[in-house]
Design an enzyme around this catalytic site. Structure first.
Site, mmCIF file in Angstrom:
data_model
loop_
_atom_site.group_PDB
_atom_site.id
_atom_site.type_symbol
_atom_site.label_atom_id
_atom_site.label_comp_id
_atom_site.label_asym_id
_atom_site.label_seq_id
_atom_site.Cartn_x
_atom_site.Cartn_y
_atom_site.Cartn_z
ATOM 1 N N SER A 143 -5.919 3.244 4.467
ATOM 2 C CA SER A 143 -5.404 2.431 3.362
ATOM 3 C C SER A 143 -6.518 1.778 2.556
ATOM 4 O O SER A 143 -6.400 0.620 2.135
ATOM 5 C CB SER A 143 -4.430 1.363 3.896
ATOM 6 O OG SER A 143 -3.538 0.964 2.884
ATOM 7 N N SER A 161 0.798 -1.229 0.000
ATOM 8 C CA SER A 161 0.000 0.000 0.000
ATOM 9 C C SER A 161 0.832 1.281 0.000
ATOM 10 O O SER A 161 0.270 2.383 -0.111
ATOM 11 C CB SER A 161 -0.947 0.019 1.208
ATOM 12 O OG SER A 161 -2.037 -0.839 0.977
ATOM 13 N N LYS A 182 0.133 3.797 -2.663
ATOM 14 C CA LYS A 182 -0.881 4.856 -2.607
ATOM 15 C C LYS A 182 -0.274 6.253 -2.497
ATOM 16 O O LYS A 182 -0.984 7.248 -2.707
ATOM 17 C CB LYS A 182 -1.829 4.596 -1.431
ATOM 18 C CG LYS A 182 -2.660 3.318 -1.582
ATOM 19 C CD LYS A 182 -3.613 3.135 -0.421
ATOM 20 C CE LYS A 182 -4.542 1.948 -0.628
ATOM 21 N NZ LYS A 182 -3.908 0.652 -0.334
ATOM 22 N N LYS A 196 3.266 6.510 4.989
ATOM 23 C CA LYS A 196 2.358 5.415 4.621
ATOM 24 C C LYS A 196 2.922 4.064 5.000
ATOM 25 O O LYS A 196 4.101 3.789 4.828
ATOM 26 C CB LYS A 196 2.095 5.454 3.100
ATOM 27 C CG LYS A 196 1.007 4.498 2.645
ATOM 28 C CD LYS A 196 -0.359 4.984 3.086
ATOM 29 C CE LYS A 196 -1.458 3.958 2.789
ATOM 30 N NZ LYS A 196 -1.442 2.837 3.759
#
Length: 477
Positions: free
Chosen positions: A141, A84, A87, A266
């Site tokens: 997320s 993730s 992202k 993140k």
């Protein structure tokens, strides 16, 4: 003849003064030659990570967000699944493409099937703003939020992935391939591939966006009730922002997850990628980006990054040698409406220095590219280099000097070095010359008259003296 020579000399002098006022006199200071080839950054400190902490992640890196200097790396160029962390790129493209208050309708393709990874339970036909979807994607997320934004921008995940790869290359990523906007993949499926170095470069670029910084530094966010769902309360998966009660062992010391100065960014996890974290933290003017990929546990990925932050902040600091987007110097322009153009750098010139190194030893110099600068000049055109030197005179950082304004082509007088903006000074100079010549002529004529008057008076006295002598001695005895 002598008076005539004086008049010529004065005239030449005054004309030169007029040309200088008009900006037509040559500027020798602007004709310095470029002393070296351009490089984006060069560390002025001796980077030595022999004492860097050991991290559990298979790949890792710590980078000075300002200068881009690598302070430590471990398998940083090994291609891995970023999960993730993907992202970050999805968010950056969204912020550069859509308005935050723009409404988006969730398509059927973005609705997450049961058990298909993290999501914020979006429903087909639900309407949310881009801002709400971004927070849902970056804090919790949400894969469904990422896919919704990708489809809103490009019409399909596949088309959006092409944008991701182009933007990644523009960030300085060297070995990245995106095929999805969310980073979700299962065993045996194709998945995104990147490196710890590329992630740091992408994150560095994203953190230049104020809206991105705001989102990834937010601990909690509430999405109000929509046309199809009740209110959603989101909590950031980056516990370094807020978790003071739970602790983790970092470099042999038990301490809270919360890390003072955390600014983002993140987390990520899939069975293929393992536990990943790209985090940023700032102390004073120094911001560090650290990455750990495929760490041994969800908690350990944070311990890896925290250890790297501790190490980086203890050994180095960022010094801004010159501010970006400001006028730093002026270069001479020929054949233009203006005689000079302001130059500067697009971004701050940041240099990584060893802790304790005196930044006063750093000096900067603006060096124009070879050749004369001729109008027209467009804002943003490269015109030279800004070079930073250490106390030994060695170049430690360079940046392109670009025009901070446009300069249009000038009129006919600009071809002899008189810019349009300086014509008034040239005209005033010419008027001044004429007035001075008239004054000189008047003084010259007056002087000639006085001389003639003196000669007439002298002749008159001589005649009278002769007459007086003749009267006194008429017989010449």
């Amino acid at each position: 003849m002598r008076s005539s020579n004086v008049l010529v000399k004065i005239t030449v002098y005054v004309m030169m003064m007029a040309l200088i006022l008009a900006g037509a006199a040559p500027s020798f200071a602007d004709e310095r030659e470029n002393s070296g080839e351009s490089t984006e950054t060069a560390a002025s400190a001796d980077i030595d990570w022999s004492d860097a902490p050991s991290i559990e992640g298979t790949s890792g890196i710590i980078m000075d967000a300002g200068s881009g200097t690598i302070l430590y790396e471990k398998n940083a160029y090994e291609r891995r699944d970023p999960a993730s962390i993907t992202k970050i790129m999805t968010s950056l493209i969204t912020l550069e493409t859509l308005d935050m208050d723009q409404e988006v309708t969730v398509p059927a393709e973005a609705v997450a099937p049961d058990g298909s990874g993290t999501n914020i339970d979006l429903k087909e036909g639900e309407v949310l703003t881009v801002e709400q979807l971004l927070y849902g994607m970056m804090l919790e997320s949400g894969n469904d939020a990422a896919d919704t934004l990708a489809i809103a921008i490009s019409g399909s995940i596949e088309s959006f992935a092409e944008l991701m790869n182009e933007r990644a290359a523009a960030c300085g990523a060297e070995d990245t391939t995106f095929i999805s906007a969310s980073g979700l993949s299962e065993y045996g499926e194709d998945h995104n591939l990147t490196t710890a170095y590329d992630i740091a470069m992408i994150a560095r670029e994203a953190m230049k966006n104020p809206e991105f910084r705001q989102i990834v530094s937010t601990a909690r966010y509430t999405i109000p009730a929509t046309n199809m769902s009740d209110r959603r309360t989101l909590r950031n998966t980056n516990v370094c922002l807020y978790e003071e009660d739970e602790t983790i062992e970092v470099s042999g010391i038990e301490r809270p997850f919360k890390y003072d100065g955390t600014t983002g960014i993140k987390t990520g996890y899939t069975g293929t990628a393992g536990n990943c974290f790209c985090g940023s933290a700032q102390k004073d003017d120094t911001e560090l980006i650290a990455v750990s990929l495929n760490s041994t546990s969800e908690e350990q990925r944070f311990a890896d990054v925290m250890a790297l932050w501790d190490y980086g902040f203890s050994k180095y600091y960022t010094y801004t040698a010159a501010a970006g987007r400001q006028n730093l110097d002026e270069f001479r322009v020929w054949q233009g409406e203006k005689s000079h153009v302001a130059v500067g750098i697009s971004e701050d010139m940041d240099i990584t220095l060893n802790e304790g190194y005196d930044s006063d030893n750093i000096t900067v110099e603006a060096v124009k590219d070879d050749g004369a600068i001729k109008a027209p000049v467009e804002k943003g055109d490269r015109l030279g280099q800004l070079i930073a030197y250490d106390e030994n005179g060695e170049a430690v950082a360079t940046a392109d000097l670009v025009a901070m304004e446009s300069v249009e082509k000038g009129g006919i007088l600009s071809y002899i070095g008189i810019a349009d903006e300086d014509i008034i000074f040239f005209v005033l100079g010419i008027i001044g010359i004429l007035i001075l010549l008239i004054l000189i002529r008047m003084l010259y004529v007056r002087s000639r008259r006085k001389k003639r008057k003196r000669r007439r008076a002298e002749r008159t006295r001589h005649v009278r003296r002769k007459e007086w002598e003749k009267e006194k001695n008429p017989f010449g005895n």
